[in-house]
Design an enzyme around this catalytic site. Sequence first.
Site, PDB file in Angstrom:
ATOM      1  N   CYS A  64       0.845  -1.211  -0.087  1.00 29.88           N
ATOM      2  CA  CYS A  64       0.110  -0.016   0.014  1.00 29.88           C
ATOM      3  C   CYS A  64       0.804   1.045  -0.025  1.00 29.88           C
ATOM      4  CB  CYS A  64      -0.832   0.070   0.998  1.00 29.88           C
ATOM      5  SG  CYS A  64      -0.219   0.013   2.948  1.00 29.88           S
ATOM      6  N   GLY A 114       2.771   0.627   3.490  1.00 29.78           N
ATOM      7  CA  GLY A 114       2.805  -0.926   3.810  1.00 29.78           C
ATOM      8  C   GLY A 114       2.294  -1.009   5.218  1.00 29.78           C
ATOM      9  N   ASN A 118      11.883 -14.696  11.804  1.00 26.83           N
ATOM     10  CA  ASN A 118      10.603 -14.700  12.096  1.00 26.83           C
ATOM     11  C   ASN A 118       9.709 -15.700  11.528  1.00 26.83           C
ATOM     12  OD1 ASN A 118      11.774 -11.167  11.995  1.00 26.83           O
ATOM     13  ND2 ASN A 118      11.336 -12.243  14.039  1.00 26.83           N
ATOM     14  N   ARG A 176      16.348 -21.891  17.941  1.00 26.22           N
ATOM     15  CA  ARG A 176      15.760 -21.059  18.868  1.00 26.22           C
ATOM     16  C   ARG A 176      14.871 -19.981  18.105  1.00 26.22           C
ATOM     17  NH1 ARG A 176      20.418 -18.652  17.176  1.00 26.22           N
ATOM     18  NH2 ARG A 176      20.704 -16.274  16.995  1.00 26.22           N
ATOM     19  N   HIS A 177      14.731 -19.903  17.122  1.00 16.38           N
ATOM     20  CA  HIS A 177      13.906 -18.968  16.373  1.00 16.38           C
ATOM     21  C   HIS A 177      12.590 -19.668  16.159  1.00 16.38           C
ATOM     22  CE1 HIS A 177      16.947 -16.218  15.688  1.00 16.38           C
ATOM     23  NE2 HIS A 177      17.781 -17.351  15.021  1.00 16.38           N
ATOM     24  N   ARG A 226      10.817 -18.958  19.521  1.00 25.56           N
ATOM     25  CA  ARG A 226       9.998 -17.562  19.464  1.00 25.56           C
ATOM     26  C   ARG A 226       8.921 -17.322  18.648  1.00 25.56           C
ATOM     27  NH1 ARG A 226      16.476 -15.512  19.517  1.00 25.56           N
ATOM     28  NH2 ARG A 226      16.659 -16.145  21.836  1.00 25.56           N
TER      29      ARG A 226
HETATM   30  C1  RB5 Z   1      -4.031   5.654   0.843  1.00 29.28           C
HETATM   31  O1  RB5 Z   1      -4.238   6.891   0.952  1.00 29.28           O
HETATM   32  C2  RB5 Z   1      -3.009   5.100   2.198  1.00 29.28           C
HETATM   33  O2  RB5 Z   1      -3.752   5.123   3.450  1.00 29.28           O
HETATM   34  C3  RB5 Z   1      -2.534   3.670   2.139  1.00 29.28           C
HETATM   35  O3  RB5 Z   1      -2.194   3.189   0.972  1.00 29.28           O
HETATM   36  C4  RB5 Z   1      -1.656   3.217   3.289  1.00 29.28           C
HETATM   37  O4  RB5 Z   1      -0.583   3.906   3.270  1.00 29.28           O
HETATM   38  C5  RB5 Z   1      -2.358   2.970   4.701  1.00 29.28           C
HETATM   39  O5  RB5 Z   1      -1.611   2.372   5.479  1.00 29.28           O
END
Ligand code: RB5
Length: 153
Positions: free
Chosen positions: A66, A69, A100, A133-134, A137
Amino acid sequence: MKIGIGNDHTAVEYKQEIAKHIRETYGYEVVNFGTDQSESYDYPLAGEAVANAVASGQVDLGIAICGTGIGISLAANKVRGIRCAVCSEPYSAKLSRMHNNSNVLAFGARVVGIEMAKMIVDAWLTASFEGGRHQRRVDMIMAIEAKSCGAAE
Ligand code: RB5
């Protein structure tokens, strides 16, 4: 190997370039989620879709993109069994697999340039979980999920 990839409206072309990179570099099948349109699209939908694909075994690993992210990773992490890591550089991406056992990688199209994103993807896809060990966790993380959300059906 199948990789699910999903995005909101901030990452349409960006996602396509990452998908092309994965196909051409690794020969993996890439399954498309999220939106392919520039109209506003709610990132939780894409985060859930990618996460469900990983959790159900439809794909082996997922990538969620997004603007930052963050939102899409929060959504993905609400799906049982998902360990989604938001990364803006390759070192964290690699360690998120090794330590992880992340099964979804997230990054922000408005934060991370496309060439850096490819390096992040490469670091993530070529690393593997070290166990040992991971594992203990990671088991502790999953125990929090089980306690908080109830036992898996
Ligand atoms: C969209 O405007 C924006 O909010 C979305 O892409 C993202 O960054 C949200 O976490």
